[in-house]
Write an enzyme that holds these catalytic residues in place. Structure first.
Site, PDB file in Angstrom:
ATOM      1  CE  LYS A 183      -2.384   1.621   3.627  1.00 24.09           C
ATOM      2  NZ  LYS A 183      -3.456   1.785   4.627  1.00 24.09           N
ATOM      3  NE  ARG A 234     -19.126  20.680  19.284  1.00 24.11           N
ATOM      4  CZ  ARG A 234     -18.379  21.753  19.517  1.00 24.11           C
ATOM      5  NH1 ARG A 234     -17.122  21.817  19.074  1.00 24.11           N
ATOM      6  NH2 ARG A 234     -18.871  22.792  20.172  1.00 24.11           N
ATOM      7  CE  LYS A 260       0.067  13.307  12.588  1.00 27.09           C
ATOM      8  NZ  LYS A 260      -0.838  12.715  11.588  1.00 27.09           N
ATOM      9  CD  GLN A 296     -10.412   5.766  10.764  1.00 28.04           C
ATOM     10  OE1 GLN A 296     -11.001   4.841  11.316  1.00 28.04           O
ATOM     11  NE2 GLN A 296      -9.990   5.684   9.517  1.00 28.04           N
ATOM     12  N   GLY A 333      -5.420   8.096  16.316  1.00 26.90           N
ATOM     13  CA  GLY A 333      -4.993   9.258  15.534  1.00 26.90           C
ATOM     14  C   GLY A 333      -3.493   9.378  15.338  1.00 26.90           C
ATOM     15  CB  ALA A 334      -0.608   9.075  17.637  1.00 21.94           C
ATOM     16  CB  SER A 348      -4.550   1.465  16.140  1.00 20.64           C
ATOM     17  OG  SER A 348      -4.627   1.172  14.763  1.00 20.64           O
TER      18      SER A 348
END
Length: 327
Positions: free
Chosen positions: A68, A167, A230, A140, A224-225, A296
């Site tokens: 990928k 939001r 991050k 996401q 997110g990181a 993750s």
């Protein structure tokens, strides 16, 4: 002999469900834990405004192989009217190297990242978890909610992101889609306080979630990181929690733990396990009312296993376009 199958995003949408992606990603984590996978850590090219990542993988038992190529450019949506994340996946025949398929990887990335949180929640959240706090309200966040709805009986969710209209729109659409109340709230603290499960999906470089806001027994998916520097969770929160990662090489370099690891506040011995090892029973998951965190970073095996299923389904249904690259 058929050519290389080209698949665009609209075709992939018709070929696979989130439930199937959750199952594929669980299979991918198992394969990684069972050492059935050849997968070097992702490589980065850093640009002025974003980065490009290369993610190769080979699953020996199923003879699935591919790579990928994925970018992250946070300014794209506002400045270029393009997605933050775009990707292309190439599947190759391991025997010959022939390019079997080239497909959109943007949707696959969104789906399999959501599915990773779904798998982690299945194994690490309390069985009676029913309230959800979401930080971030982009694409996401949508696939996170989609996957978590497959593994939890969600009764209520709260969402926070910095832009009020974003939001609010997310909450309205999600409430209509899923039939349970999704409330847009004004602070991150309000979103996560007393939530059974929390998911973070922002590109933040400053911690957004404080340790004091999180109740005992909460499970957090830190999604997110995904690049050095991050961080979404306060280091104090990491230090008081049971941390489960997808890969030490990637997480220590660019996952939620990368900043405290670089600062030498967090060490490898402080990491409880890899998610795959929990799934196959080599390591324990949740024990009592502890706080669990899944860090993750996204593994190439998740992409290749999911893309393999999409490819087989496309061939069965005659979907996609054959193209002869080597004529």
């Amino acid at each position: 002999m058929p050519g290389t199958l080209l698949l665009k995003q609209s075709e992939i949408k018709e070929l696979i469900s989130m439930k199937e992606v959750v199952d594929s990603v669980e299979t991918a984590f198992k394969a990684y834990a069972q050492r059935d996978v050849q997968m070097p850590p992702k490589e980065y090219l850093f640009f002025q405004e974003g980065d490009l990542r290369i993610m190769p993988c080979y699953v020996r038992s199923t003879e699935e192989a591919g790579v990928k190529c994925v970018n992250v450019h946070p300014h794209n949506p506002l400045e270029k009217q393009l997605p933050t994340v775009m990707a292309v996946i190439e599947l190759v025949n391991p025997e010959t190297g022939f390019p079997m398929a080239v497909m959109d990887g943007t949707l696959v990335t969104d789906l399999r990242t959501g599915a990773a949180a779904g798998v982690a929640t299945k194994y690490l959240a309390r069985p009676d978890a029913e309230t959800l706090g979401i930080i971030g309200a982009g694409k996401q966040a949508c696939t996170q909610l989609m996957a978590l709805n497959e593994v939890m009986d969600i009764k209520e969710a709260k969402v926070f992101c910095r832009t009020c209209s974003t939001r609010t729109s997310f909450a309205k659409k999600a409430t209509e889609t899923y039939g349970f109340k999704v409330e847009a709230v004004e602070t991150a603290e309000e979103a996560v306080k007393n939530a059974d499960v929390v998911v973070t999906t922002t590109p933040s470089r400053k911690p957004l979630i404080k340790a004091d806001w999180i109740s005992p027994g909460t499970h957090i998916n830190a999604m997110g990181a995904d690049a050095p520097s991050k961080q979404e969770l306060e280091t104090k929160l990491l230090l008081k929690s049971k941390i489960i990662i997808d890969s030490w090489e990637q997480a220590s370099h660019s996952g939620e733990i990368n900043v405290p690891v670089a600062q030498k506040v967090l060490k490898r011995k402080d990491i409880h396990a890899k998610l795959g090892d929990v799934i196959v029973g080599n390591e324990t998951g949740r024990e009592g009312d502890e706080i669990t965190i899944f860090d993750s970073t996204g593994l190439a095996v998740q992409d290749v296993v999911t893309a393999g299923l999409i490819y087989r389904r496309a061939r069965e249904k005659g979907i996609g376009t054959d193209f002869d690259f080597i004529s």
